[in-house]
Enzyme design. Structure first.
Site, PDB file in Angstrom:
ATOM      1  CB  SER A  69      -0.964   0.005   1.196  1.00  0.00           C
ATOM      2  OG  SER A  69      -2.094  -0.802   0.912  1.00  0.00           O
ATOM      3  CE  LYS A  72      -4.767   1.810  -0.979  1.00  0.00           C
ATOM      4  NZ  LYS A  72      -4.063   0.572  -0.614  1.00  0.00           N
ATOM      5  CB  SER A 129      -4.572   1.443   3.445  1.00  0.00           C
ATOM      6  OG  SER A 129      -3.650   1.218   2.412  1.00  0.00           O
ATOM      7  CE  LYS A 231      -1.608   4.313   2.497  1.00  0.00           C
ATOM      8  NZ  LYS A 231      -1.720   3.148   3.404  1.00  0.00           N
TER       9      LYS A 231
END
Length: 463
Positions: A69, A72, A129, A231
């Site tokens: 993720s 992203k 997420s 993140k």
């Protein structure tokens, strides 16, 4: 660890063995806290001074890894770019297709046919997420997730992320989707530098969605002083990933840990890196480290951040030269570069302005998909035959040739689409300026003949 400790503790031992057992237990405990052992095949980490670009710590930083993720981060970069250029607003609606709604968890759970605001999409990707939100944003900006992934990869190249290839917008497993810890640090710095207005969203620990309070996954926010994002990520193939931005007074770092064995051990490893290397960061800000979007990609990132040996740049669809051999293409490019002064008189600021982001439209006005990216790159270029008009070591200059050619010979390229193709020669990245979308060799050659009448050097190639 508990079973090993039980075996040691269940036996009556001598004082010497007691000391030995204590040492072993301590080593095992430290290993659990550090979490991501260097022996792990998934482990990689880097700490970069965000003021100077100096690498303070590095372990497997240029080795290919699955981003999960952390993907992203680039999806949000592209979304922030659309907001910054006025193509979207925070209140714009993001529609959810059947494909977006069907993405597996974690997800926001929006039903197909419904929509959310851009701001909600941002919050959902930063905190939860949300895979469905990432796909919906990809389809909004790129028309399809596949096209958007090519746009993401092209943007990564322009930021200097030479070891990254994207296949989707969410980071769910794909064996061809790879990155490096260094590239993720580059992206983290770029997000901070290019979009200070929107970067604040990465510090969100939760957000309100309807009647539901959704908490985030980044456990270091609020726990480690100075952490303001960025993140988390996890898949079975990647292990536990985390990119963190930390500021304390005048010192600032971006750190990345990939391949953690658990969320807790990954967080512990990150905390150790922050504690050890933040005090070693410079208090002097040397200025932007990542080139802005209008600047030459050759200056896309400070040399201190770039690896000494660049990873090979993947090319999902290599050029197939049909009209000319590769040697003939290079010779034609040398001739073009010698003749380019007749095409472009000035190729600095005025050229960049020719392709500045479009002004914001009224909310009632439609936004055509073609408005997403005025100049295409090779990864989003139209297939078929193309006409090359220039080759330059500067992307901005190559785009300038496209602008000047369109101005000088509008009829010849009226039905074509301008784009650039990067290629490396003798260690230098060059950019081919092309017009694509011609349906046949004859159409491309006719367009080239018309350009030559305007004293514009050109030749035809097949994409």
């Amino acid at each position: 660890m508990r079973q090993a400790w039980a075996r040691f503790s269940s036996v009556s031992v001598s004082p010497f063995r007691t000391v030995f057992v204590g040492i072993v237990a301590m080593a095992m405990t430290l290993g659990a806290v550090g979490g991501t052992s260097a022996a792990s095949s998934k482990y990689a980490a880097i700490v970069v001074d965000a003021n100077t670009g100096k690498t303070l710590f590095s372990a497997n930083a240029d080795a290919p890894r699955y981003p999960a993720s952390l993907t992203k981060m680039m999806t949000l970069y592209m979304l922030f770019e659309a907001l910054d250029g006025g193509r979207l607003s925070l209140s714009s609606r993001v529609p959810f297709s059947a494909q977006a709604a069907a993405e597996p968890p974690t997800k926001l759970g929006v039903k197909a046919g419904n929509s959310i605001t851009v701001e909600t999409a941002i919050y959902s990707m930063v905190t939860k997420s949300a895979n469905d939100s990432a796909t919906a944003v990809a389809e909004l900006l790129g028309g399809s997730q596949q096209k958007f992934a090519r746009m993401m990869t092209a943007k990564a190249r322009r930021l200097g992320m030479s070891g990254t290839t994207f296949q989707n917008a969410h980071g769910l497993p794909d064996s061809a989707q790879k990155t490096t810890a260094r590239d993720m640090a580059v992206l983290g710095i770029a997000l901070r530098e290019h979009f200070p207005r929107y970067y604040k969203y990465f510090s969100a620990r939760s957000f309100q969605y309807g009647r539901q309070r959704i908490n985030g996954h980044n456990r270091l926010l609020g726990r480690i002083k100075g952490v303001d994002g960025i993140k988390t990520g996890y898949t079975r193939a990647s292990g536990f990933n985390l990119a963190s931005s930390v500021s304390d007074g005048n010192r600032s770092i971006v750190a990345v840990v990939m391949g953690g064995q658990s969320g807790r051990s990954r967080d512990a490893q990150m905390a150790e890196l922050i504690k050890k290397y933040l005090p070693k960061a410079s208090t002097r800000d040397s200025g932007p480290l990542i080139a802005m979007r209008g600047e030459s990609p050759i200056a896309a990132i400070a040399s201190a951040i770039l690896p000494k040996r660049k990873a090979p740049t993947p090319d999902p669809r290599p050029d197939v030269i049909v009209a000319l051999s590769e040697e003939e293409v290079l010779e034609a490019e040398r001739q073009q570069m010698a003749e380019q002064e007749t095409v472009v008189e000035e190729t600095t600021a005025p050229i960049v302005q020719a392709y500045a982001e479009p002004a914001p439209r009224p909310k009632s006005a439609p936004r055509p998909k073609a408005d997403v990216d005025p100049i295409r790159t090779s990864s989003t270029a139209p297939e078929g035959w193309a006409v090359q008009v220039a080759s330059s070591p500067s992307a901005a200059e190559a785009e300038g040739f496209l602008a000047k050619t369109t101005k000088r010979a509008p009829k010849a390229v009226a039905s074509a689409s301008p784009f650039t193709v990067p290629f490396v020669k003798d260690g230098t990245t060059y950019y081919r300026a092309r017009f694509g979308g011609f349906g046949s060799k004859t159409a491309a050659w006719d367009a080239c003949a018309a350009l030559k009448k305007k004293k514009i050097s050109c030749y035809a190639v097949q994409q």
